[in-house]
Enzyme design. Structure first.
Site, mmCIF file in Angstrom:
data_model
loop_
_atom_site.group_PDB
_atom_site.id
_atom_site.type_symbol
_atom_site.label_atom_id
_atom_site.label_comp_id
_atom_site.label_asym_id
_atom_site.label_seq_id
_atom_site.Cartn_x
_atom_site.Cartn_y
_atom_site.Cartn_z
ATOM 1 C CG ASP A 35 -37.062 18.610 15.956
ATOM 2 O OD1 ASP A 35 -38.006 18.719 14.947
ATOM 3 O OD2 ASP A 35 -37.315 18.194 16.878
ATOM 4 C CB VAL A 100 -41.433 10.841 18.386
ATOM 5 C CG1 VAL A 100 -40.889 9.649 17.715
ATOM 6 C CG2 VAL A 100 -41.978 11.815 17.191
ATOM 7 C CG HIS A 104 -36.667 12.158 21.057
ATOM 8 N ND1 HIS A 104 -37.894 11.367 21.323
ATOM 9 C CD2 HIS A 104 -36.949 13.339 21.231
ATOM 10 C CE1 HIS A 104 -38.796 11.988 21.306
ATOM 11 N NE2 HIS A 104 -38.501 13.301 21.274
ATOM 12 C CG HIS A 106 -35.950 18.122 22.115
ATOM 13 N ND1 HIS A 106 -36.724 18.166 20.943
ATOM 14 C CD2 HIS A 106 -36.621 17.110 22.789
ATOM 15 C CE1 HIS A 106 -37.898 17.482 20.816
ATOM 16 N NE2 HIS A 106 -38.017 16.986 21.771
HETATM 17 P P1 AMP Z 1 -41.168 15.006 21.355
HETATM 18 O O1 AMP Z 1 -42.245 15.777 21.186
HETATM 19 O O2 AMP Z 1 -40.160 15.257 22.436
HETATM 20 O O3 AMP Z 1 -41.578 13.710 21.113
HETATM 21 O O4 AMP Z 1 -40.409 15.331 20.049
HETATM 22 C C1 AMP Z 1 -40.466 14.819 18.804
HETATM 23 C C2 AMP Z 1 -39.741 15.614 17.847
HETATM 24 O O5 AMP Z 1 -39.256 15.032 16.783
HETATM 25 C C3 AMP Z 1 -40.596 16.941 17.730
HETATM 26 O O6 AMP Z 1 -39.652 18.072 17.866
HETATM 27 C C4 AMP Z 1 -40.713 16.732 16.077
HETATM 28 O O7 AMP Z 1 -40.492 18.236 15.380
HETATM 29 C C5 AMP Z 1 -39.415 15.806 15.366
HETATM 30 N N1 AMP Z 1 -39.655 15.060 14.610
HETATM 31 C C6 AMP Z 1 -40.814 14.542 14.251
HETATM 32 N N2 AMP Z 1 -40.715 13.751 12.908
HETATM 33 C C7 AMP Z 1 -39.392 13.769 12.682
HETATM 34 C C8 AMP Z 1 -38.824 13.300 11.564
HETATM 35 N N3 AMP Z 1 -39.160 12.684 10.593
HETATM 36 N N4 AMP Z 1 -37.401 13.597 11.570
HETATM 37 C C9 AMP Z 1 -36.942 14.539 12.516
HETATM 38 N N5 AMP Z 1 -37.633 14.827 13.233
HETATM 39 C C10 AMP Z 1 -38.740 14.924 13.547
#
Ligand code: AMP
Length: 142
Positions: A35, A100, A104, A106
């Protein structure tokens, strides 16, 4: 009504190799990468290749392979970062904090007495992400 899956979401682009990521694991069904805004050192995202917005619209056949890798990555990240525990988080739709829209999970190594940093807080330095990815890859290989 929930929006449809967007094939141009950022994780779909990472899965297609159109955007770089610090990958620690890949198999036929699942990819794991760091992340970029970690809530703690070693924060890793475990992402199924099958397209779905989140858990709510996923095919249930996704979850076996996905959570097999969640466990592998949790064990490896705990060992690699010398952590005391691991938090596993998963968000569904904006009301929950999802940002996003590709399913996924975490995986966040935890240390006694150290709180999580904010969700989608500060960007980590690429060299720190690369170093932690290297440690987790090494632990996955052993
Ligand atoms: P969520 O809020 O559960 O959808 O988590 C999305 C996660 O993706 C967040 O923790 C962001 O920090 C992470 N994130 C966003 N863009 C990227 C990226 N390009 N590469 C890796 N992690 C990302």
């Amino acid at each position: 009504m929930t929006a449809a899956y967007d094939t141009d979401n950022i994780f779909a682009k990472i899965l297609r190799g159109e955007i770089p990521s610090h990958r620690v694991y890949e198999d036929d069904a699942v990819v794991a990468f760091m992340d970029v805004m970690p809530q703690g050192p070693g924060h890793t995202l475990v992402v199924p290749k099958a397209p779905s917005r989140n858990l709510l619209d996923a095919n249930p056949s996704t979850f076996g392979p996905l959570f097999t890798v969640v466990q592998k990555v949790a064990l490896a990240a705990k060992k690699a970062l010398n952590a005391d525990g691991v938090t596993v988080l998963q968000f569904n739709e904006p009301a929950s904090g999802q940002t996003v829209y590709h399913l996924h999970v975490h995986v966040i190594p935890r240390f006694d007495g150290i709180p999580l940093k904010p969700h989608t807080g500060a960007m980590e330095k690429p060299e720190v992400l690369a170093e932690n990815a290297g440690k987790i890859r090494a632990a996955l290989g052993s």
